[in-house]
Motif scaffolding. Structure first.
Motif, PDB file in Angstrom:
ATOM      1  N   LEU A 174       0.830  -1.206   0.000  1.00 30.72           N
ATOM      2  CA  LEU A 174       0.000   0.000   0.000  1.00 30.72           C
ATOM      3  C   LEU A 174       0.866   1.258   0.000  1.00 30.72           C
ATOM      4  CD1 LEU A 174      -2.790   1.338   0.197  1.00 30.72           C
ATOM      5  CD2 LEU A 174      -2.623   1.097   2.694  1.00 30.72           C
ATOM      6  N   TYR A 175       1.891   1.204   0.806  1.00 28.32           N
ATOM      7  CA  TYR A 175       2.799   2.358   0.861  1.00 28.32           C
ATOM      8  C   TYR A 175       3.472   2.593  -0.495  1.00 28.32           C
ATOM      9  CZ  TYR A 175       6.639   5.363   2.331  1.00 28.32           C
ATOM     10  OH  TYR A 175       7.537   6.396   2.454  1.00 28.32           O
ATOM     11  N   ASP A 176       3.923   1.535  -1.107  1.00 28.67           N
ATOM     12  CA  ASP A 176       4.574   1.679  -2.410  1.00 28.67           C
ATOM     13  C   ASP A 176       3.597   2.220  -3.459  1.00 28.67           C
ATOM     14  OD1 ASP A 176       6.914   0.743  -1.337  1.00 28.67           O
ATOM     15  OD2 ASP A 176       6.598  -1.349  -1.996  1.00 28.67           O
ATOM     16  N   GLY A 177       2.348   1.768  -3.410  1.00 26.91           N
ATOM     17  CA  GLY A 177       1.359   2.257  -4.364  1.00 26.91           C
ATOM     18  C   GLY A 177       1.084   3.750  -4.175  1.00 26.91           C
ATOM     19  N   LEU A 178       0.958   4.173  -2.906  1.00 25.61           N
ATOM     20  CA  LEU A 178       0.746   5.591  -2.636  1.00 25.61           C
ATOM     21  C   LEU A 178       1.952   6.434  -3.062  1.00 25.61           C
ATOM     22  CD1 LEU A 178      -0.970   5.443   0.888  1.00 25.61           C
ATOM     23  CD2 LEU A 178      -2.043   5.939  -1.313  1.00 25.61           C
ATOM     24  N   LYS A 179       3.131   5.858  -2.818  1.00 24.42           N
ATOM     25  CA  LYS A 179       4.337   6.582  -3.200  1.00 24.42           C
ATOM     26  C   LYS A 179       4.433   6.743  -4.720  1.00 24.42           C
ATOM     27  CE  LYS A 179       8.222   8.533  -1.972  1.00 24.42           C
ATOM     28  NZ  LYS A 179       8.233   9.759  -1.123  1.00 24.42           N
ATOM     29  N   MET A 180       4.078   5.737  -5.452  1.00 22.71           N
ATOM     30  CA  MET A 180       4.079   5.821  -6.918  1.00 22.71           C
ATOM     31  C   MET A 180       3.037   6.828  -7.400  1.00 22.71           C
ATOM     32  SD  MET A 180       4.538   1.793  -7.933  1.00 22.71           S
ATOM     33  CE  MET A 180       4.288   2.149  -9.667  1.00 22.71           C
ATOM     34  N   THR A 181       1.874   6.823  -6.762  1.00 21.69           N
ATOM     35  CA  THR A 181       0.832   7.785  -7.133  1.00 21.69           C
ATOM     36  C   THR A 181       1.302   9.224  -6.911  1.00 21.69           C
ATOM     37  OG1 THR A 181      -0.874   6.170  -6.537  1.00 21.69           O
ATOM     38  CG2 THR A 181      -1.545   8.478  -6.712  1.00 21.69           C
ATOM     39  N   GLU A 182       1.963   9.435  -5.767  1.00 17.02           N
ATOM     40  CA  GLU A 182       2.474  10.766  -5.480  1.00 17.02           C
ATOM     41  C   GLU A 182       3.548  11.175  -6.497  1.00 17.02           C
ATOM     42  OE1 GLU A 182       4.386  13.200  -1.705  1.00 17.02           O
ATOM     43  OE2 GLU A 182       5.073  11.179  -2.178  1.00 17.02           O
ATOM     44  N   THR A 183       4.418  10.239  -6.848  1.00 18.12           N
ATOM     45  CA  THR A 183       5.486  10.550  -7.804  1.00 18.12           C
ATOM     46  C   THR A 183       4.912  10.926  -9.171  1.00 18.12           C
ATOM     47  OG1 THR A 183       6.968   9.023  -6.643  1.00 18.12           O
ATOM     48  CG2 THR A 183       7.576   9.677  -8.887  1.00 18.12           C
ATOM     49  N   ILE A 184       3.923  10.167  -9.627  1.00 23.76           N
ATOM     50  CA  ILE A 184       3.315  10.448 -10.926  1.00 23.76           C
ATOM     51  C   ILE A 184       2.564  11.780 -10.886  1.00 23.76           C
ATOM     52  CG2 ILE A 184       1.592   9.658 -12.585  1.00 23.76           C
ATOM     53  CD1 ILE A 184       2.336   6.772 -11.791  1.00 23.76           C
ATOM     54  N   LEU A 185       1.850  12.032  -9.769  1.00 25.29           N
ATOM     55  CA  LEU A 185       1.088  13.267  -9.637  1.00 25.29           C
ATOM     56  C   LEU A 185       2.018  14.479  -9.650  1.00 25.29           C
ATOM     57  CD1 LEU A 185      -1.565  14.779  -9.150  1.00 25.29           C
ATOM     58  CD2 LEU A 185      -1.255  14.353  -6.695  1.00 25.29           C
ATOM     59  N   MET A 186       3.106  14.408  -8.897  1.00 24.14           N
ATOM     60  CA  MET A 186       4.034  15.534  -8.860  1.00 24.14           C
ATOM     61  C   MET A 186       4.733  15.727 -10.202  1.00 24.14           C
ATOM     62  SD  MET A 186       3.405  16.735  -5.966  1.00 24.14           S
ATOM     63  CE  MET A 186       4.552  18.088  -6.192  1.00 24.14           C
ATOM     64  N   GLY A 187       5.012  14.637 -10.902  1.00 21.82           N
ATOM     65  CA  GLY A 187       5.594  14.764 -12.236  1.00 21.82           C
ATOM     66  C   GLY A 187       4.634  15.434 -13.212  1.00 21.82           C
ATOM     67  N   THR A 188       3.356  15.105 -13.115  1.00 21.71           N
ATOM     68  CA  THR A 188       2.355  15.732 -13.981  1.00 21.71           C
ATOM     69  C   THR A 188       2.211  17.218 -13.663  1.00 21.71           C
ATOM     70  OG1 THR A 188       1.152  13.629 -14.100  1.00 21.71           O
ATOM     71  CG2 THR A 188      -0.030  15.619 -14.746  1.00 21.71           C
ATOM     72  N   LEU A 189       2.200  17.543 -12.376  1.00 17.82           N
ATOM     73  CA  LEU A 189       2.097  18.948 -11.986  1.00 17.82           C
ATOM     74  C   LEU A 189       3.336  19.745 -12.422  1.00 17.82           C
ATOM     75  CD1 LEU A 189       0.555  18.608  -8.402  1.00 17.82           C
ATOM     76  CD2 LEU A 189      -0.610  19.213 -10.526  1.00 17.82           C
ATOM     77  N   LYS A 190       4.484  19.093 -12.380  1.00 16.41           N
ATOM     78  CA  LYS A 190       5.708  19.778 -12.787  1.00 16.41           C
ATOM     79  C   LYS A 190       5.698  20.111 -14.277  1.00 16.41           C
ATOM     80  CE  LYS A 190      10.709  19.529 -12.270  1.00 16.41           C
ATOM     81  NZ  LYS A 190      11.859  18.705 -11.779  1.00 16.41           N
ATOM     82  N   LYS A 191       5.081  19.260 -15.073  1.00 10.97           N
ATOM     83  CA  LYS A 191       4.969  19.548 -16.507  1.00 10.97           C
ATOM     84  C   LYS A 191       4.198  20.839 -16.759  1.00 10.97           C
ATOM     85  CE  LYS A 191       5.186  14.763 -18.119  1.00 10.97           C
ATOM     86  NZ  LYS A 191       4.436  13.662 -18.807  1.00 10.97           N
ATOM     87  N   HIS A 192       3.280  21.149 -15.856  1.00 14.61           N
ATOM     88  CA  HIS A 192       2.457  22.358 -16.001  1.00 14.61           C
ATOM     89  C   HIS A 192       2.994  23.517 -15.163  1.00 14.61           C
ATOM     90  CE1 HIS A 192      -0.688  20.336 -18.341  1.00 14.61           C
ATOM     91  NE2 HIS A 192      -0.479  19.291 -17.557  1.00 14.61           N
ATOM     92  N   GLY A 193       4.219  23.394 -14.666  1.00 14.28           N
ATOM     93  CA  GLY A 193       4.877  24.498 -13.981  1.00 14.28           C
ATOM     94  C   GLY A 193       4.711  24.528 -12.482  1.00 14.28           C
ATOM     95  N   MET A 194       4.097  23.529 -11.882  1.00 14.57           N
ATOM     96  CA  MET A 194       3.882  23.514 -10.437  1.00 14.57           C
ATOM     97  C   MET A 194       4.913  22.612  -9.784  1.00 14.57           C
ATOM     98  SD  MET A 194       0.376  22.559  -8.387  1.00 14.57           S
ATOM     99  CE  MET A 194       0.317  22.520  -6.606  1.00 14.57           C
ATOM    100  N   GLU A 195       5.604  23.142  -8.766  1.00  8.78           N
ATOM    101  CA  GLU A 195       6.646  22.389  -8.081  1.00  8.78           C
ATOM    102  C   GLU A 195       6.486  22.527  -6.569  1.00  8.78           C
ATOM    103  OE1 GLU A 195      10.698  22.784  -9.533  1.00  8.78           O
ATOM    104  OE2 GLU A 195       9.956  23.922 -11.253  1.00  8.78           O
ATOM    105  N   ARG A 196       6.891  21.492  -5.876  1.00  8.04           N
ATOM    106  CA  ARG A 196       6.862  21.503  -4.412  1.00  8.04           C
ATOM    107  C   ARG A 196       8.305  21.600  -3.905  1.00  8.04           C
ATOM    108  NH1 ARG A 196       4.311  16.323  -1.552  1.00  8.04           N
ATOM    109  NH2 ARG A 196       6.179  15.412  -2.485  1.00  8.04           N
ATOM    110  N   PHE A 197       8.511  22.352  -2.840  1.00 10.37           N
ATOM    111  CA  PHE A 197       9.864  22.484  -2.297  1.00 10.37           C
ATOM    112  C   PHE A 197       9.829  22.362  -0.781  1.00 10.37           C
ATOM    113  CE2 PHE A 197       8.054  26.710  -2.395  1.00 10.37           C
ATOM    114  CZ  PHE A 197       8.485  27.323  -1.230  1.00 10.37           C
ATOM    115  N   ASP A 198      10.932  21.793  -0.256  1.00 14.50           N
ATOM    116  CA  ASP A 198      11.089  21.586   1.179  1.00 14.50           C
ATOM    117  C   ASP A 198      12.382  22.266   1.617  1.00 14.50           C
ATOM    118  OD1 ASP A 198      11.172  20.775   3.774  1.00 14.50           O
ATOM    119  OD2 ASP A 198      11.135  18.618   3.370  1.00 14.50           O
ATOM    120  N   PRO A 199      12.328  23.401   2.315  1.00 13.95           N
ATOM    121  CA  PRO A 199      13.551  24.135   2.667  1.00 13.95           C
ATOM    122  C   PRO A 199      14.456  23.411   3.652  1.00 13.95           C
ATOM    123  CG  PRO A 199      11.591  25.497   2.930  1.00 13.95           C
ATOM    124  CD  PRO A 199      11.125  24.101   2.739  1.00 13.95           C
TER     125      PRO A 199
END
Length: 254
Positions: A174-199
């Protein structure tokens, strides 16, 4: 004065032709007789002598006004043409200035329109991205609640039967599936110019008020003042614009 005038009249009569002299009036004849009776030395003293040479004509004074009048007439004739030429020159300068201003305004309008179009393209999904941040945060929180110790078998002895190592397999999947979903979601958002950052990743960034929001400050040994040592909420950027600032804790040892 009377004798002089009479003498001039007599002299003029003497030079007239005989036919005209016979027609002289009796008054003139009497005047002639009276003047003849005057002694000669008195008549000579009263005579006026004139020079036989002709006086030179003062052409300078007479020519100067004519020259001045001619030049003034020429100026009057040239003035309308000169005025018209000056008016046309001023009109040309005015039209040129208007043309240059129009070209500059049109170019500014083009640049402004281009920037507006690009800005509309870049931030068209800003509202959608802001609404999506909460879902991304919830997904990140769900992944953060699973400890790393629960994702690996507690007994790593190779002699242990495989059945006893599979009690956390479902959680790990379950953890691996959620992690993959998050990775794909963030990659899709990055294509449209949205990025997440952790200082706080790595050694931590210096506090930047344009990107970070300090929620608290505390002493941390081995850390430089102004460093971010903890992230309470990650930040998001949309094409370089801050969509949400990261909420962080900052080091303050002094």
């Amino acid at each position: 004065m009377i004798q002089r005038s009479l003498l001039r009249h007599v002299q003029a009569i003497r030079h007239l032709p005989p036919s005209y002299a016979t027609r002289t009036t009796p008054i003139i004849q009497v005047a002639t007789q009276r003047i003849t009776a005057i002694p000669l030395h008195h008549r000579l003293s009263s005579q006026r002598y004139y020079s036989a040479t002709a006086e030179p004509a003062t052409t300078t004074s007479s020519e100067t006004p004519s020259t001045g009048s001619a030049s003034s007439e020429a100026q009057e004739q040239e003035d309308p043409v000169k005025k018209e030429l000056d008016a046309k020159n001023r009109e040309i300068i005015d039209l040129k200035d208007r043309y240059l201003r129009s070209v500059a305004d049109f170019r500014n309008l083009q640049d402004r329109t281009k920037r507006d179009i690009q800005s509309a393209r870049d931030f068209a999904i800003q509202k959608f991205a802001a609404d999506l941040i909460e879902s991304v945060d919830n997904l990140d929180r769900a992944l953060g609640t699973v400890p790393a110790s629960k994702l690996a078998p507690q007994n790593s002895d190779p002699d242990t039967p495989p059945e006893s190592k599979e009690y956390n397999k479902d959680l790990a999947n379950l953890y691996d599936g959620l992690k993959m979903t998050e990775t794909i979601l963030m990659g899709t958002l990055k294509k449209h110019g949205m990025e997440r950052f952790d200082p706080s990743e790595g050694e931590g960034e210096m506090f930047n008020p344009n990107l970070h929001e300090a929620t608290f400050q505390t002493k941390v040994d081995g850390k430089e003042d102004g460093k971010v040592f903890m992230t309470q909420q990650k930040g998001f950027l949309l094409n370089g614009r801050v969509l949400r600032a990261a909420k962080v804790g900052v080091v303050k040892n002094s």
